[in-house]
Design an enzyme around this catalytic site. Structure first.
Site, PDB file in Angstrom:
ATOM      1  N   ARG A 182     -38.854 -10.797   6.707  1.00 31.16           N
ATOM      2  CA  ARG A 182     -37.653  -9.980   6.511  1.00 31.16           C
ATOM      3  C   ARG A 182     -37.978  -8.487   6.378  1.00 31.16           C
ATOM      4  O   ARG A 182     -37.162  -7.692   5.936  1.00 31.16           O
ATOM      5  CB  ARG A 182     -36.860 -10.487   5.297  1.00 31.16           C
ATOM      6  CG  ARG A 182     -35.455  -9.965   5.137  1.00 31.16           C
ATOM      7  CD  ARG A 182     -34.595 -10.042   6.352  1.00 31.16           C
ATOM      8  NE  ARG A 182     -33.536 -11.017   6.301  1.00 31.16           N
ATOM      9  CZ  ARG A 182     -32.767 -11.315   7.368  1.00 31.16           C
ATOM     10  NH1 ARG A 182     -32.945 -10.710   8.522  1.00 31.16           N
ATOM     11  NH2 ARG A 182     -31.831 -12.221   7.285  1.00 31.16           N
ATOM     12  N   GLU A 207     -31.864  -5.643  10.288  1.00 33.96           N
ATOM     13  CA  GLU A 207     -31.396  -6.160   9.004  1.00 33.96           C
ATOM     14  C   GLU A 207     -32.656  -6.567   8.239  1.00 33.96           C
ATOM     15  O   GLU A 207     -33.060  -7.730   8.233  1.00 33.96           O
ATOM     16  CB  GLU A 207     -30.452  -7.349   9.194  1.00 33.96           C
ATOM     17  CG  GLU A 207     -29.757  -7.729   7.893  1.00 33.96           C
ATOM     18  CD  GLU A 207     -28.975  -9.014   8.021  1.00 33.96           C
ATOM     19  OE1 GLU A 207     -27.757  -8.994   7.800  1.00 33.96           O
ATOM     20  OE2 GLU A 207     -29.575 -10.056   8.351  1.00 33.96           O
ATOM     21  N   GLU A 220     -23.074 -16.210  12.677  1.00 31.67           N
ATOM     22  CA  GLU A 220     -24.519 -16.173  12.437  1.00 31.67           C
ATOM     23  C   GLU A 220     -25.026 -17.447  11.766  1.00 31.67           C
ATOM     24  O   GLU A 220     -24.724 -17.698  10.598  1.00 31.67           O
ATOM     25  CB  GLU A 220     -24.843 -14.974  11.536  1.00 31.67           C
ATOM     26  CG  GLU A 220     -26.329 -14.871  11.196  1.00 31.67           C
ATOM     27  CD  GLU A 220     -26.682 -13.610  10.415  1.00 31.67           C
ATOM     28  OE1 GLU A 220     -25.778 -12.971   9.857  1.00 31.67           O
ATOM     29  OE2 GLU A 220     -27.887 -13.282  10.368  1.00 31.67           O
TER      30      GLU A 220
HETATM   31 MN   LIG Z   1     -28.767 -11.649   9.526  1.00 27.42          MN
END
Ligand SMILES: [Mn+2]
Length: 285
Positions: free
Chosen positions: A232, A261, A167
């Site tokens: 986020r 996430e 990632e």
């Molecule tokens: Mn992530």
């Protein structure tokens, strides 16, 4: 694979199926981090199943803790698969990284991630290397060490029949691999095998010129998606345009998970429910 055919009776294959997953953290030290459900695997799986998710992504303290919790059995008892296993607890709880200048720390980091790969393979899931890439005071040297680690860990996963997932992270979390193209260049070099890339849309929102184009550029190297909005929060609670990203995923024939996430805001269930709402909007079955 039960939904290979379109529901309307058309016998044309519908193409690869994209499935929704949601994160569960079992790491108290990660409090404040971008995980939807917390602390209780059983309760998190129950909520995930109730909301219609197909799988959970588990952020756990160690491979031993996953084994002790019988995490695969708990998920299966709710009809859920394990989408992926995060390895960042090695960084969060012990400051381990695969690129530390200290060979003893690198060795321990490799052992930690290796055991996660081994456990994840028992449930047919990949492990994810994200924060375990570290950040290098000497960037060139750290990138070489990262490549060495990915060669070794990718081979370990290959022996067990699962990919390893790497990632790229935004610039505030690493100075090594920030953009998806840089991740692709890395895993296509250095004899790295069996390593796929994770497109985290929060990181991509910070680093990419076009999230959709960056995702499409990965093609078959895309192995996992963190489906998160610009802030986020759950997709739809920020300002990322999810439509072009969904189109990019379909264009390259992606057939994996989109995993939430995201921060548990305004609360865990609302974040999970919003994720399913966006999933159904962009990936109608
Ligand atoms: Mn992530």
């Amino acid at each position: 694979m039960a939904k290979e055919l379109k529901k309307n009776g058309d016998s044309t294959p519908a193409g690869p199926v994209i499935r929704p997953a949601v994160t569960i953290s079992l790491v108290p030290e990660a409090r404040g981090g971008p995980f939807v459900f917390w602390d209780n695997l059983e309760a998190g799986c129950a909520s995930a199943a109730e909301l219609g998710f197909d799988a959970v992504e588990v952020f756990a303290p160690s491979a031993a803790s996953l084994e002790k919790a019988k995490a695969g059995d708990v998920a299966a008892s709710h009809g859920l698969k394990i989408a992926a296993i995060g390895t960042g607890a090695g960084w969060v709880t012990r400051q381990l990284t695969l690129t530390s200048p200290d060979p003893a720390i690198r060795k321990e980091a490799k052992r930690f991630v290796g055991e996660m790969i081994d456990w994840a393979a028992t449930v047919g899931a990949p492990a994810i290397v994200g924060s375990m890439q570290g950040r290098g005071a000497n960037r060139e040297e750290a990138l070489k060490l990262l490549a060495v680690a990915l060669v070794e860990l990718g081979a370990r996963a290959a022996d067990l029949g699962v990919p390893l997932v790497f990632e790229p992270l935004n610039r505030f979390e690493t100075n090594l691999v920030n953009r998806l193209k840089d991740g692709r260049d890395l895993v296509e070099s250095h004899e790295i095998r069996n390593v796929k890339l994770l497109a985290d849309l929060f990181h991509a929102n910070i680093e990419e010129e076009s999230i959709g184009k960056a995702v499409a550029g990965l093609g078959p190297l895309l192995g996992h998606v963190h489906w998160a909005d610009s802030n986020r929060r759950a997709m739809g609670f920020g300002h990322t345009g999810a439509g072009p990203v969904a189109a990019a995923l379909r264009k390259i024939g992606y057939g994996g998970y989109i995993s939430a996430e995201v921060l548990p805001l305004p609360d865990s269930k609302a974040a999970a429910a919003q994720t399913m709402k966006s999933f159904r909007r962009y990936f109608p079955r």
